[in-house]
Design a protein around this motif. Structure first.
Motif, PDB file in Angstrom:
ATOM      1  N   TRP A 167       0.847  -1.201   0.000  1.00 41.14           N
ATOM      2  CA  TRP A 167       0.000   0.000   0.000  1.00 41.14           C
ATOM      3  C   TRP A 167       0.876   1.241   0.000  1.00 41.14           C
ATOM      4  CZ3 TRP A 167      -2.636   2.299   4.884  1.00 41.14           C
ATOM      5  CH2 TRP A 167      -3.637   3.227   4.521  1.00 41.14           C
ATOM      6  N   TRP A 168       0.715   2.084  -1.006  1.00 43.23           N
ATOM      7  CA  TRP A 168       1.378   3.386  -1.058  1.00 43.23           C
ATOM      8  C   TRP A 168       0.263   4.417  -0.981  1.00 43.23           C
ATOM      9  CZ3 TRP A 168       2.634   8.177  -2.909  1.00 43.23           C
ATOM     10  CH2 TRP A 168       3.946   8.627  -2.709  1.00 43.23           C
ATOM     11  N   PRO A 169      -0.165   4.757   0.252  1.00 48.54           N
ATOM     12  CA  PRO A 169      -1.383   5.560   0.402  1.00 48.54           C
ATOM     13  C   PRO A 169      -1.218   7.009  -0.030  1.00 48.54           C
ATOM     14  CG  PRO A 169      -0.319   5.271   2.521  1.00 48.54           C
ATOM     15  CD  PRO A 169       0.426   4.405   1.556  1.00 48.54           C
ATOM     16  N   THR A 170      -2.242   7.525  -0.659  1.00 51.21           N
ATOM     17  CA  THR A 170      -2.377   8.953  -0.905  1.00 51.21           C
ATOM     18  C   THR A 170      -3.707   9.383  -0.306  1.00 51.21           C
ATOM     19  OG1 THR A 170      -3.385   8.542  -3.066  1.00 51.21           O
ATOM     20  CG2 THR A 170      -1.007   8.966  -3.024  1.00 51.21           C
ATOM     21  N   ALA A 183       9.855   7.492   0.029  1.00 52.12           N
ATOM     22  CA  ALA A 183       8.760   7.752   0.964  1.00 52.12           C
ATOM     23  C   ALA A 183       7.681   6.691   0.785  1.00 52.12           C
ATOM     24  CB  ALA A 183       8.187   9.147   0.737  1.00 52.12           C
ATOM     25  N   ALA A 184       6.836   6.540   1.805  1.00 55.16           N
ATOM     26  CA  ALA A 184       5.856   5.454   1.815  1.00 55.16           C
ATOM     27  C   ALA A 184       4.441   5.906   1.494  1.00 55.16           C
ATOM     28  CB  ALA A 184       5.876   4.761   3.173  1.00 55.16           C
ATOM     29  N   GLY A 185       4.254   7.185   1.136  1.00 54.48           N
ATOM     30  CA  GLY A 185       2.931   7.684   0.814  1.00 54.48           C
ATOM     31  C   GLY A 185       2.927   9.200   0.857  1.00 54.48           C
ATOM     32  N   ALA A 186       1.799   9.801   0.458  1.00 60.50           N
ATOM     33  CA  ALA A 186       1.703  11.264   0.428  1.00 60.50           C
ATOM     34  C   ALA A 186       0.262  11.697   0.657  1.00 60.50           C
ATOM     35  CB  ALA A 186       2.202  11.812  -0.904  1.00 60.50           C
TER      36      ALA A 186
END
Length: 350
Positions: free
Chosen positions: A47-50, A314-317
């Protein structure tokens, strides 16, 4: 005598059941958001959450003093793509009835209910460093030492609010992570308003913040074991984060996900990424637009920035910040319901 003993035994069993530790309620339900191999996962998948910051979701003027404008919760959560995440304020003030001064959880309950209805993930922020939308008091070093456990003008101390909030919503499947405080700093104030130009930063500020992080993290984990906890660090040279301070906080066993907030450039981001092997999400990316920059141009910049974050590791934005009433004739960070940012492929890549 046998009947009396049996009654006594039943009473004892019932009492023990009622007094069961809080963690027994959450252990029966697996957490959707997890960390594996230094990466975020949702429902067992990478999961690369935005997503969006929507701090005012629990504003309900018929109940609380609010924090910004009221939001149509069903419309908001229904507009998000699958796998998105929303960071919002779960401050005690939003659970205080402005007419009676007593606790009233209905506005925050409504946010969780809407998120659950639309199966959207959230990050509840339990308090803010600057006191905005609560008592407007900056939290200084003394607050981190013991002030967080002291009585306040509100019904509960911060410590009691943490335990109350986590116990109340720990069964919700949509919590991605608990955030104890947004943008912590452990400075000493030099003026009544604690203006940043007159703050000082003692040599042990990072240690003070780490001890607080561990104590509050333990409170949360005891009541919601298995749930992720995120440190709401701004990520620059704030008091407590300078040099290896960020790493000291990142190494806490009660921190699963790190944060970085970007309003100018990602200057400190490479350093912060190098200081931890835990997932680091840029939870606040803010670029002003309106009278100073077209919304379309901002959307292009946001898309490029998110791509940069991913390439950096980075793991998400997440973007700052959704509002239901944007001000297009002013230069603001407002992101309205129809903002072109929301159509970016990067915002629906999960």
């Amino acid at each position: 005598m046998k009947t009396a003993s049996l009654v006594g035994l039943l009473v004892l069993v019932m009492t023990m059941a009622c007094a069961a530790p809080p963690e027994s309620r959450s252990q029966v339900q697996p957490q959707r958001a997890t960390v594996s191999g230094g990466e975020l996962h949702l429902d067992g998948q990478p999961w690369w959450p935005t997503g969006l910051n929507a701090y005012q979701l629990a504003t309900d003027w018929s109940v609380n003093a609010g924090c910004g404008a009221m939001v149509d919760l069903d419309e908001y959560f229904g507009s998000l793509p699958d796998g998105a995440v929303t960071r919002f304020n779960v401050f005690q003030q939003l659970a205080v009835n402005k007419f009676t001064g007593t606790l009233d959880f209905a506005p925050i309950d409504a946010v969780f209910a809407a998120a659950e209805l639309h199966e959207q993930m959230v990050i509840p922020v339990l308090v803010g460093q600057d006191g905005a939308c609560e008592d407007e008091q900056y939290k200084d070093r003394d607050w981190y030492l013991d002030g967080w456990e002291q009585p306040t003008a509100m019904p509960l101390s911060y410590r009691d609010w943490v335990t109350t909030a986590v116990e109340r919503w720990s069964d919700s499947p949509v919590i991605a992570a608990w955030e104890p405080i947004g943008e912590p700093e452990t400075a000493v104030c030099g003026t009544a308003d604690c203006h940043w130009q007159y703050r000082t930063c003692p040599a042990d500020s990072a240690e003070v913040l780490r001890e607080w992080t561990d104590e509050v993290g333990q409170l949360i984990r005891q009541r919601d074991p298995g749930r992720l906890i995120t440190a709401g660090l701004l990520g620059g040279d704030q008091c407590g984060l300078v040099g290896d301070g960020y790493k000291l906080i990142a190494d806490s066993p009660y921190v699963d996900v790190l944060q970085y907030h970007d309003y100018d450039n990602a200057g400190f981001l490479p350093l912060r990424l190098a200081q931890t092997d835990k997932p680091l999400v840029v939870t606040e990316l803010g670029i002003a637009a309106g009278s100073c920059l077209s919304l379309e141009d901002r959307a292009d910049l946001i898309g490029e920035r998110i791509d940069d974050y991913e390439s950096m590791g980075a793991a998400g934005a997440m973007l700052w910040a959704f509002v239901p009433d944007p001000r297009p004739t002013e230069c603001t960070f407002d992101i309205g319901p129809e903002d072109p940012i929301r159509a970016l492929p990067q915002m629906a890549r999960n």
